[in-house]
Design an enzyme around this catalytic site. Structure first.
Site, mmCIF file in Angstrom:
data_model
loop_
_atom_site.group_PDB
_atom_site.id
_atom_site.type_symbol
_atom_site.label_atom_id
_atom_site.label_comp_id
_atom_site.label_asym_id
_atom_site.label_seq_id
_atom_site.Cartn_x
_atom_site.Cartn_y
_atom_site.Cartn_z
ATOM 1 N N TRP A 131 0.841 -1.210 0.000
ATOM 2 C CA TRP A 131 0.000 0.000 0.000
ATOM 3 C C TRP A 131 0.866 1.246 0.000
ATOM 4 C CZ3 TRP A 131 -4.673 -0.850 -1.493
ATOM 5 C CH2 TRP A 131 -5.603 0.198 -1.478
ATOM 6 N N ASP A 184 0.245 11.258 -0.261
ATOM 7 C CA ASP A 184 -0.853 12.232 -0.227
ATOM 8 C C ASP A 184 -2.202 11.553 0.007
ATOM 9 O OD1 ASP A 184 -0.908 10.968 -2.782
ATOM 10 O OD2 ASP A 184 -2.069 12.642 -3.583
ATOM 11 N N GLU A 187 -3.296 8.765 -2.124
ATOM 12 C CA GLU A 187 -2.498 7.536 -1.998
ATOM 13 C C GLU A 187 -1.666 7.266 -3.236
ATOM 14 O OE1 GLU A 187 -6.070 4.867 -1.011
ATOM 15 O OE2 GLU A 187 -5.054 5.001 0.913
HETATM 16 C C1 NOJ Z 1 -4.845 4.788 -6.995
HETATM 17 C C2 NOJ Z 1 -5.945 5.756 -6.676
HETATM 18 O O1 NOJ Z 1 -5.830 6.943 -7.387
HETATM 19 C C3 NOJ Z 1 -6.005 5.955 -5.220
HETATM 20 O O2 NOJ Z 1 -6.858 6.996 -4.873
HETATM 21 C C4 NOJ Z 1 -6.365 4.656 -4.592
HETATM 22 O O3 NOJ Z 1 -6.651 4.782 -3.248
HETATM 23 C C5 NOJ Z 1 -5.236 3.672 -4.840
HETATM 24 N N1 NOJ Z 1 -4.951 3.575 -6.245
HETATM 25 C C6 NOJ Z 1 -5.503 2.326 -4.260
HETATM 26 O O4 NOJ Z 1 -6.605 1.710 -4.869
HETATM 27 C C1 NOJ Z 2 -9.295 6.487 -2.638
HETATM 28 C C2 NOJ Z 2 -9.049 7.903 -2.237
HETATM 29 O O1 NOJ Z 2 -8.080 8.455 -3.095
HETATM 30 C C3 NOJ Z 2 -8.582 7.988 -0.811
HETATM 31 O O2 NOJ Z 2 -8.485 9.340 -0.439
HETATM 32 C C4 NOJ Z 2 -9.548 7.284 0.107
HETATM 33 O O3 NOJ Z 2 -9.024 7.291 1.400
HETATM 34 C C5 NOJ Z 2 -9.794 5.862 -0.342
HETATM 35 N N1 NOJ Z 2 -10.153 5.821 -1.732
HETATM 36 C C6 NOJ Z 2 -10.908 5.213 0.471
HETATM 37 O O4 NOJ Z 2 -12.104 5.916 0.303
#
Ligand code: NOJ
Ligand code: NOJ
Length: 442
Positions: A131, A184, A187
Site C-alpha cells: 500500500w 498524499d 495515496e
Molecule cells: C490509486 C488511486 O488513485 C487511489 O486513490 C487509490 O486509493 C489507490 N490507487 C488504491 O486503490
Molecule cells: C481512494 C481515495 O483516493 C482515498 O483518499 C480514500 O481514502 C480511499 N479511496 C478510500 O475511500
C-alpha cells in the site's frame, strides 16, 4: 374573494417555475436524510469491530471494505454535526465512544509504518499488504475530529481518560514527524503535500488554542510545529501559475500525474477550517486555485458542456477508474461558496484582488468587479455565493440515482455512477456542504 386567493396561490405553487425554484432545496433535505442513514450503516457495520467505519461496502473492484484513518475521521466529524432532527444524540454519543476506543486501540497496534498507517481491516487488525504508506494526514484528521467534536461528546465520562491519551499520541506524532515525506490523500505521491500539511497545521493550532496540560505536550512544542507548517505551506504557492501546488518534493509515485493543480488544495482549506488568513477559504490564493480548477474541469469533462454547475474531480491527468468527477470534490466546491458567504456575515470587509478576481466574478456574475472593491458594498454578494454553491449541488443532484446512493465518482462522459458504491465519505462530504449551506442562509 377568498376563494380566488386560494386558487391563485394554488396556481402559483403548482406552476413549473415554482417547482423548479423549490426543487433543489427540497432535494437537498431529502438527500441529507438519505445520506445520514446510509452513512450510519457504514459506521460499526455488522461483523466489524465497534467503531470501525468502512470506506464503502464494496468488497471488490474496488475493495473498500476497510477502515481508513482519513475517511473515518472525516466521516465521524460530519456525523457529530448532523442536527438532532435527523439523528439522535444517543446514536452520536455511542458512535463517538466507539470511535474513541477504537482509535486508542489502533494507535497501540503494531503496524508497518506506525501511526501513519492508512488503513485497517474491519477487525481492527493492521493491513499489511502492499500500500501507499505512510499517509500522515490521518493522525491530524483524527485529532481534529476530537478537538472539534461538540463539547457534550468530549465531556462524556468515557472521554475523561481516553481523550487526552488519544490526542497526546496524535499531536506528538504531528510534531515529531512533521518533516517526514509521506503519501498524499489520494495515496499516489510520496513527498510533501498541501492537504496533509494544512490539516496538520490546523490540528496543532486548535490544540494550542485549547491547550490542555493533561496531554503532557509542552506548549513550545506545539508552537514550533505551527511555525514549521506555516513556513513550509507558504512554499506551495506557485507565482508563475497562480495556484497552490498540491505536491512538493516528489520522491515517487504519481507516474501519470504531471500537474500541480489538484482539488486537494480546496479540500485542505475546507478541512483545516481557518476563519481567515493564509490557507483559509478567504485566502486569495486558495480562491485563485479554485477558479483555475473549475476552469480546467469545465474544459476536460464532456458532461460539463451543459449545466447545471460544474462537475469537479481530483486533477486533470487522473486515470483512476477513468479519472472522473467525484461527489466529494463537487460538493466541496458548493461548500467553499457557502462558507465564503457565511464568512461575509461575520467579517463583511472582503477586498477584491487580482488573485481572487476570477473566482468572485464567476460567483457574483459581475463583470464590473475590480480589484480594490469591497464586497461589503455589494449587498447581493452573499446571496450570489449561495446561489453559485447551489449550482454545484444541482450538479450532484443530476448524477444522484433515485435511491440517493452516492458512489465515489460519476462518469465524465455520461454522468453514471462509477467506482465504489455507497462511499461513506461521499455522504459525509455532502452533509458538511449542507451544514455550510444552512449556516450561510440562516
Ligand atoms: C490509486 C488511486 O488513485 C487511489 O486513490 C487509490 O486509493 C489507490 N490507487 C488504491 O486503490
Ligand atoms: C481512494 C481515495 O483516493 C482515498 O483518499 C480514500 O481514502 C480511499 N479511496 C478510500 O475511500
Amino acid at each position: 374573494m377568498r376563494r380566488w386567493r386560494w386558487i391563485s396561490l394554488t396556481l402559483l405553487f403548482c406552476s413549473p417555475a415554482f417547482a423548479q425554484y423549490n426543487a433543489l432545496p427540497n432535494w437537498i433535505q431529502e438527500q441529507a436524510e438519505v445520506s445520514t442513514v446510509r452513512m450510519y450503516w457504514n459506521i460499526s457495520p455488522p461483523g466489524a469491530a465497534r467503531g470501525i467505519v468502512i470506506a464503502s461496502p464494496s468488497r471488490s473492484d474496488p475493495d473498500y471494505y476497510f477502515h481508513w484513518t482519513r475517511d473515518s475521521a472525516l466521516v465521524m466529524e460530519s456525523f457529530y454535526m448532523i442536527p438532532e432532527s435527523r439523528v439522535s444524540t444517543l446514536a452520536q454519543a455511542s458512535a463517538f465512544t466507539d470511535y474513541l476506543e477504537l482509535s486508542r486501540e489502533l494507535q497501540l497496534t503494531q503496524t508497518l509504518t506506525g501511526l501513519g498507517e492508512p488503513r485497517f481491516h474491519t477487525s481492527g487488525a493492521p493491513y499489511n499488504g502492499d500500500w501507499a504508506r505512510p499517509q500522515n494526514d490521518g493522525p491530524a484528521l483524527r485529532a481534529l475530529s476530537f478537538l472539534r467534536a461538540p463539547a457534550s461528546l468530549r465531556a462524556l465520562p468515557s472521554s475523561r481518560e481516553l481523550l487526552p491519551l488519544v490526542l497526546r499520541t496524535d499531536l506528538r506524532f504531528l510534531i515529531d514527524h512533521r518533516a517526514e515525506p509521506n503519501f498524499d490523500l489520494w495515496e499516489e505521491i510520496k513527498g510533501d503535500h498541501f492537504y496533509t500539511r494544512v490539516v496538520q497545521l490546523a490540528a496543532l493550532r486548535l490544540a494550542a488554542a485549547n491547550f490542555d496540560p493533561a496531554w503532557g505536550i509542552p506548549a513550545a512544542d506545539l508552537q514550533n510545529g505551527i511555525q514549521y507548517f506555516e513556513r513550509v505551506l507558504a512554499q506551495h504557492w506557485r507565482g508563475d501559475k497562480k495556484i497552490y501546488s498540491a505536491n512538493l518534493n516528489r520522491m515517487g509515485g504519481g507516474e501519470n500525474k504531471y500537474t500541480d493543480l489538484d482539488t486537494a488544495v480546496v479540500l485542505g482549506a475546507l478541512h483545516a477550517g481557518f476563519a481567515s488568513g493564509p490557507f483559509s477559504i478567504r485566502d486569495e490564493r486558495v480562491l485563485a486555485t479554485a477558479a483555475a480548477l473549475e476552469e480546467m474541469f469545465r474544459r476536460i469533462y464532456a458532461i460539463n458542456a451543459r449545466g447545471p454547475g460544474t462537475a469537479i474531480g481530483r486533477y486533470e491527468d487522473d486515470v483512476y477508474f477513468g479519472g472522473n468527477p467525484w461527489y466529494i470534490t463537487t460538493a466541496a466546491f458548493a461548500e467553499l461558496h457557502y462558507k465564503l458567504a457565511a464568512s461575509l456575515r461575520s467579517k463583511p470587509d472582503f477586498f477584491v484582488t487580482e488573485l481572487n478576481l476570477s473566482f468572485l466574478r464567476n460567483a457574483l456574475g459581475n463583470e464590473a468587479l475590480q480589484p480594490g472593491m469591497n464586497l461589503k458594498d455589494h449587498p447581493a454578494a452573499m446571496k450570489a455565493l449561495v446561489a453559485r454553491g447551489d449550482q454545484f449541488l444541482a450538479r450532484v443532484k443530476l448524477h444522484t440515482p433515485a435511491d440517493g446512493g452516492l458512489s465515489e465518482q460519476f462518469s465524465r462522459v455520461n454522468g453514471e455512477p462509477v467506482s465504489a458504491r455507497d462511499l461513506t465519505w461521499s455522504y459525509a462530504g455532502f452533509l458538511t456542504a449542507v451544514a455550510a449551506r444552512e449556516s450561510a442562509i440562516r
